[in-house]
Design a protein around this motif. Structure first.
Motif, PDB file in Angstrom:
ATOM      1  N   PRO A  64      34.059  46.748  22.751  1.00 18.22           N
ATOM      2  CA  PRO A  64      32.950  46.161  23.603  1.00 18.22           C
ATOM      3  C   PRO A  64      33.496  45.106  24.631  1.00 18.22           C
ATOM      4  N   VAL A  65      34.652  44.407  23.917  1.00 16.41           N
ATOM      5  CA  VAL A  65      35.258  43.388  25.261  1.00 16.41           C
ATOM      6  C   VAL A  65      35.970  44.177  26.243  1.00 16.41           C
ATOM      7  N   LEU A  66      36.474  45.251  25.931  1.00 12.97           N
ATOM      8  CA  LEU A  66      37.355  46.095  26.998  1.00 12.97           C
ATOM      9  C   LEU A  66      36.508  46.688  27.857  1.00 12.97           C
ATOM     10  N   ASN A  67      35.317  47.398  27.369  1.00 15.43           N
ATOM     11  CA  ASN A  67      34.262  47.823  28.175  1.00 15.43           C
ATOM     12  C   ASN A  67      33.573  46.844  29.051  1.00 15.43           C
ATOM     13  N   LEU A  68      33.346  45.711  28.537  1.00 11.47           N
ATOM     14  CA  LEU A  68      32.638  44.550  29.288  1.00 11.47           C
ATOM     15  C   LEU A  68      33.561  44.218  30.363  1.00 11.47           C
ATOM     16  N   LEU A  69      34.903  44.092  30.028  1.00  5.81           N
ATOM     17  CA  LEU A  69      35.902  43.917  31.103  1.00  5.81           C
ATOM     18  C   LEU A  69      35.982  44.721  32.175  1.00  5.81           C
ATOM     19  N   ALA A  70      35.988  46.181  31.778  1.00 10.26           N
ATOM     20  CA  ALA A  70      35.957  47.157  32.724  1.00 10.26           C
ATOM     21  C   ALA A  70      34.801  47.129  33.736  1.00 10.26           C
ATOM     22  N   ALA A  71      33.797  46.589  33.072  1.00 13.24           N
ATOM     23  CA  ALA A  71      32.249  46.720  33.959  1.00 13.24           C
ATOM     24  C   ALA A  71      32.357  45.620  34.822  1.00 13.24           C
ATOM     25  N   ARG A  72      32.877  44.502  34.431  1.00 12.62           N
ATOM     26  CA  ARG A  72      32.678  43.210  35.365  1.00 12.62           C
ATOM     27  C   ARG A  72      33.773  43.530  36.498  1.00 12.62           C
ATOM     28  N   LEU A  73      34.906  44.222  36.382  1.00 21.78           N
ATOM     29  CA  LEU A  73      35.870  44.342  37.340  1.00 21.78           C
ATOM     30  C   LEU A  73      35.708  45.747  38.205  1.00 21.78           C
ATOM     31  N   ARG A  74      34.640  46.478  37.735  1.00 14.80           N
ATOM     32  CA  ARG A  74      34.395  47.717  38.210  1.00 14.80           C
ATOM     33  C   ARG A  74      35.554  48.963  38.078  1.00 14.80           C
ATOM     34  N   LEU A  75      36.096  48.957  36.957  1.00 14.84           N
ATOM     35  CA  LEU A  75      37.192  49.604  36.626  1.00 14.84           C
ATOM     36  C   LEU A  75      36.869  51.025  36.302  1.00 14.84           C
ATOM     37  N   THR A  76      37.639  52.215  36.543  1.00 16.75           N
ATOM     38  CA  THR A  76      36.863  53.551  36.264  1.00 16.75           C
ATOM     39  C   THR A  76      37.240  53.788  34.745  1.00 16.75           C
ATOM     40  N   SER A  77      37.967  52.836  34.024  1.00 16.69           N
ATOM     41  CA  SER A  77      38.004  53.135  32.527  1.00 16.69           C
ATOM     42  C   SER A  77      38.595  51.634  31.993  1.00 16.69           C
ATOM     43  N   PRO A  78      38.149  51.460  30.818  1.00 11.75           N
ATOM     44  CA  PRO A  78      38.858  50.240  30.075  1.00 11.75           C
ATOM     45  C   PRO A  78      40.180  50.431  30.086  1.00 11.75           C
ATOM     46  N   PRO A  79      40.896  49.062  29.972  1.00  3.86           N
ATOM     47  CA  PRO A  79      42.425  48.948  30.056  1.00  3.86           C
ATOM     48  C   PRO A  79      42.785  49.841  28.590  1.00  3.86           C
ATOM     49  N   LYS A  80      43.862  50.513  28.891  1.00  7.80           N
ATOM     50  CA  LYS A  80      44.588  51.228  27.953  1.00  7.80           C
ATOM     51  C   LYS A  80      45.617  50.640  27.171  1.00  7.80           C
ATOM     52  N   THR A  81      46.271  49.855  27.863  1.00  5.44           N
ATOM     53  CA  THR A  81      47.422  48.877  27.091  1.00  5.44           C
ATOM     54  C   THR A  81      47.275  47.518  27.082  1.00  5.44           C
ATOM     55  N   VAL A  82      47.984  46.833  26.317  1.00  6.92           N
ATOM     56  CA  VAL A  82      47.895  45.358  26.245  1.00  6.92           C
ATOM     57  C   VAL A  82      48.195  44.654  27.533  1.00  6.92           C
ATOM     58  N   ALA A  83      49.247  45.336  28.297  1.00  9.67           N
ATOM     59  CA  ALA A  83      49.597  44.797  29.634  1.00  9.67           C
ATOM     60  C   ALA A  83      48.472  44.959  30.733  1.00  9.67           C
ATOM     61  N   GLU A  84      47.667  46.204  30.537  1.00  7.04           N
ATOM     62  CA  GLU A  84      46.602  46.546  31.453  1.00  7.04           C
ATOM     63  C   GLU A  84      45.636  45.410  31.229  1.00  7.04           C
ATOM     64  N   PHE A  85      45.429  45.275  29.910  1.00  8.21           N
ATOM     65  CA  PHE A  85      44.364  44.184  29.448  1.00  8.21           C
ATOM     66  C   PHE A  85      44.539  42.927  30.165  1.00  8.21           C
ATOM     67  N   TRP A  86      45.716  42.246  30.160  1.00  6.88           N
ATOM     68  CA  TRP A  86      45.977  40.893  30.446  1.00  6.88           C
ATOM     69  C   TRP A  86      46.069  40.903  32.072  1.00  6.88           C
ATOM     70  N   ARG A  87      46.423  42.046  32.516  1.00  5.79           N
ATOM     71  CA  ARG A  87      46.494  41.945  34.089  1.00  5.79           C
ATOM     72  C   ARG A  87      44.906  41.945  34.622  1.00  5.79           C
ATOM     73  N   ALA A  88      43.920  42.777  33.840  1.00  3.38           N
ATOM     74  CA  ALA A  88      42.650  42.737  34.223  1.00  3.38           C
ATOM     75  C   ALA A  88      42.126  41.166  33.895  1.00  3.38           C
ATOM     76  N   VAL A  89      42.520  40.627  32.797  1.00  5.25           N
ATOM     77  CA  VAL A  89      42.047  39.145  32.468  1.00  5.25           C
ATOM     78  C   VAL A  89      42.588  38.370  33.701  1.00  5.25           C
ATOM     79  N   ALA A  90      43.805  38.314  34.323  1.00  5.99           N
ATOM     80  CA  ALA A  90      44.211  37.588  35.160  1.00  5.99           C
ATOM     81  C   ALA A  90      43.457  38.003  36.419  1.00  5.99           C
ATOM     82  N   ARG A  91      43.029  39.332  36.635  1.00  2.65           N
ATOM     83  CA  ARG A  91      42.153  39.384  37.979  1.00  2.65           C
ATOM     84  C   ARG A  91      40.773  38.638  37.781  1.00  2.65           C
ATOM     85  N   LEU A  92      40.220  38.418  36.447  1.00  2.00           N
ATOM     86  CA  LEU A  92      38.970  37.682  36.503  1.00  2.00           C
ATOM     87  C   LEU A  92      39.398  35.917  36.809  1.00  2.00           C
TER      88      LEU A  92
END
Length: 444
Positions: A375-403
């Motif tokens: 649910p957190v990955l989906n929330l992050l993807a929705a907030r940043l308007r990503l086409t899909s949730p982050p797949k790796t830890v590196a992608e997750f933290w890069r998305a967090v940094a974008r926030l």
């Protein structure tokens, strides 16, 4: 670093504090949580109301409270973690920084820093680090000293040994504890006092000390180290600093056993058996480190020890987190002792900032859903308007940094801890809203 809320984290750090009054103890947890939620804010911005702010000021002005008493639970927790690392190695990296309060002319009790034209406090920190290849783990602060030159110690050069003595003798059945210092730590009594407590020492040479080796006459340390023929090669990535890019170095390495003789002021002391390590670039103006170590190279290889010394940049990054991420030099209180107490809160919060950045670089290829709820990955993807949730830890933290404001262009490199921290706090707010609108078990 774990994924605790600010309140739970503050309870871990200050829940066992002993300030002589249960209300003060509880207030320390509340102030710690407020600072953790918004590290770079001022106290009025961090506290929720006037009553809370007044209570925080009372805590910071209380004579029953000190920097050490506020920090002690965190220091003890860090040392306990270090004991559990056996039979490995834990580096206790020490360094001093100046905290500049020159703009605070009304603050009483500050001392001279820099070249004598500025005022502030001196802060000497010890960061406990488990050295792992290209990915060290930061356990926390194992100790810290803060003082004003208005009330300076008799000999500031003793700070290296005094901090080790405050941490105490090496516990039985524990990891190898190594005190690591830069050229300022090249003090004979520091080596001697660490040895008496069972600690190992690794430092960079400043003094061209008198030394002797088996079967040879006395020499001088730097002269002798530079006479040694290369015995190995070492590749090392040197981080960028002061506007310079990161460099990949190819170093020659030589080492030898020797004994360091005491200076005249300590001539009654026995020589100390050590090893010297020299690593250098074979180029004009190239890097050269001459190190002294009490670690036996037959047990702890020389090339590993060079990597351990290279971890020293973490303590510099920690002080950067303290000053920039926690804005330690922007704080305004009426007295130097009040600022010292506040530095206890900011100093521990800065550890959390640094741990966050290191965490973002660990196991980058691990699937994100192995450590972050869907649910957190989906929330992050929705907030940043990503086409899909982050797949790796590196992608997750890069998305967090974008926030947190990281643009993420190809030339931007890895996100820094400031944008990571802002994004982390924003994500906590979003997941709190998720918690209110759905089943609590779905919240991170």
């Amino acid at each position: 670093m774990n994924q605790q809320s600010a309140e739970a984290w503050a309870q871990d750090q200050w829940g066992a504090v002993e300030l002589g009054d249960a209300r003060r103890n509880a207030r320390a947890v509340e102030v710690g949580a407020a600072i953790a939620r918004h590290p770079e804010g001022s106290l009025p911005a961090q506290l929720e109301g006037w009553n809370e702010l007044r209570a925080a000021y009372r805590l910071l002005n209380s004579e029953e409270v000190s920097h050490a008493s506020l920090s002690q639970p965190h220091w003890q927790k860090t040392r306990q973690q270090a004991q559990q690392q056996g039979p490995g190695v834990v580096l206790f990296i020490q360094d001093t920084t100046e905290v500049d309060y020159s703009g605070h002319r009304q603050t009483q009790g500050l001392g001279v820093i820099g070249k004598g034209t500025t005022q502030g406090l001196l802060l000497h920190s010890c960061l406990a680090v488990v050295p792992e290849a290209n990915n060290p783990t930061i356990l926390g602060l194992a100790g810290q000293m803060v003082w004003s030159r208005a009330h300076a110690p008799a000999n500031e050069g003793d700070k290296w040994a005094e901090l080790v003595e405050c941490m105490g003798p090496l516990p039985e059945a524990t990891a190898t504890w190594v005190s690591v210092g830069d050229r300022e730590s090249d003090v004979f009594s520091y080596l001697r006092r660490c040895q008496a407590l069972g600690w190992q020492t690794l430092l960079r040479v400043s003094q061209n000390r008198v030394v002797s080796t088996a079967g040879l006459a006395r020499s001088h340390l730097k002269t002798y180290a530079r006479s040694l023929a290369a015995q190995a090669q070492k590749s090392l990535s040197l981080r960028g600093r002061e506007g310079q890019p990161q460099r990949d170095l190819s170093l020659k390495v030589a080492w030898s056993a020797l004994r360091i003789h005491p200076p005249y002021a300590e001539r009654h002391q026995a020589p100390i058996p050590v090893w010297c390590i020299r690593c250098w670039e074979d180029a004009p103006e190239g890097l050269e480190w001459i190190l002294v170590t009490t670690l036996d190279p037959t047990v702890h290889p020389v090339l590993s020890q060079i990597e351990w010394y290279a971890c020293r940049w973490l303590i510099e990054e920690y002080h950067k987190c303290l000053k920039s991420g926690c804005r330690a030099e922007s704080r305004q209180l009426e007295t130097a002792t009040g600022l010292m107490r506040l530095l206890a809160f900011l100093g521990i919060t800065a550890v959390r900032l640094l741990q966050l950045r290191m965490l973002s670089r660990r196991t980058p290829d691990l699937p994100a859903d192995a450590v972050v709820p869907a649910p957190v990955l989906n929330l992050l993807a929705a907030r940043l308007r990503l086409t899909s949730p982050p797949k790796t830890v590196a992608e997750f933290w890069r998305a967090v940094a974008r926030l947190g404001g990281f643009i993420g262009r190809a030339a931007d490199g890895q996100p820094g801890w400031q944008t990571l921290w802002r994004g982390w706090l924003r994500l906590q707010d979003l997941t709190w809203a998720l918690h209110l609108s759905s089943d609590p078990s779905s919240c991170w």
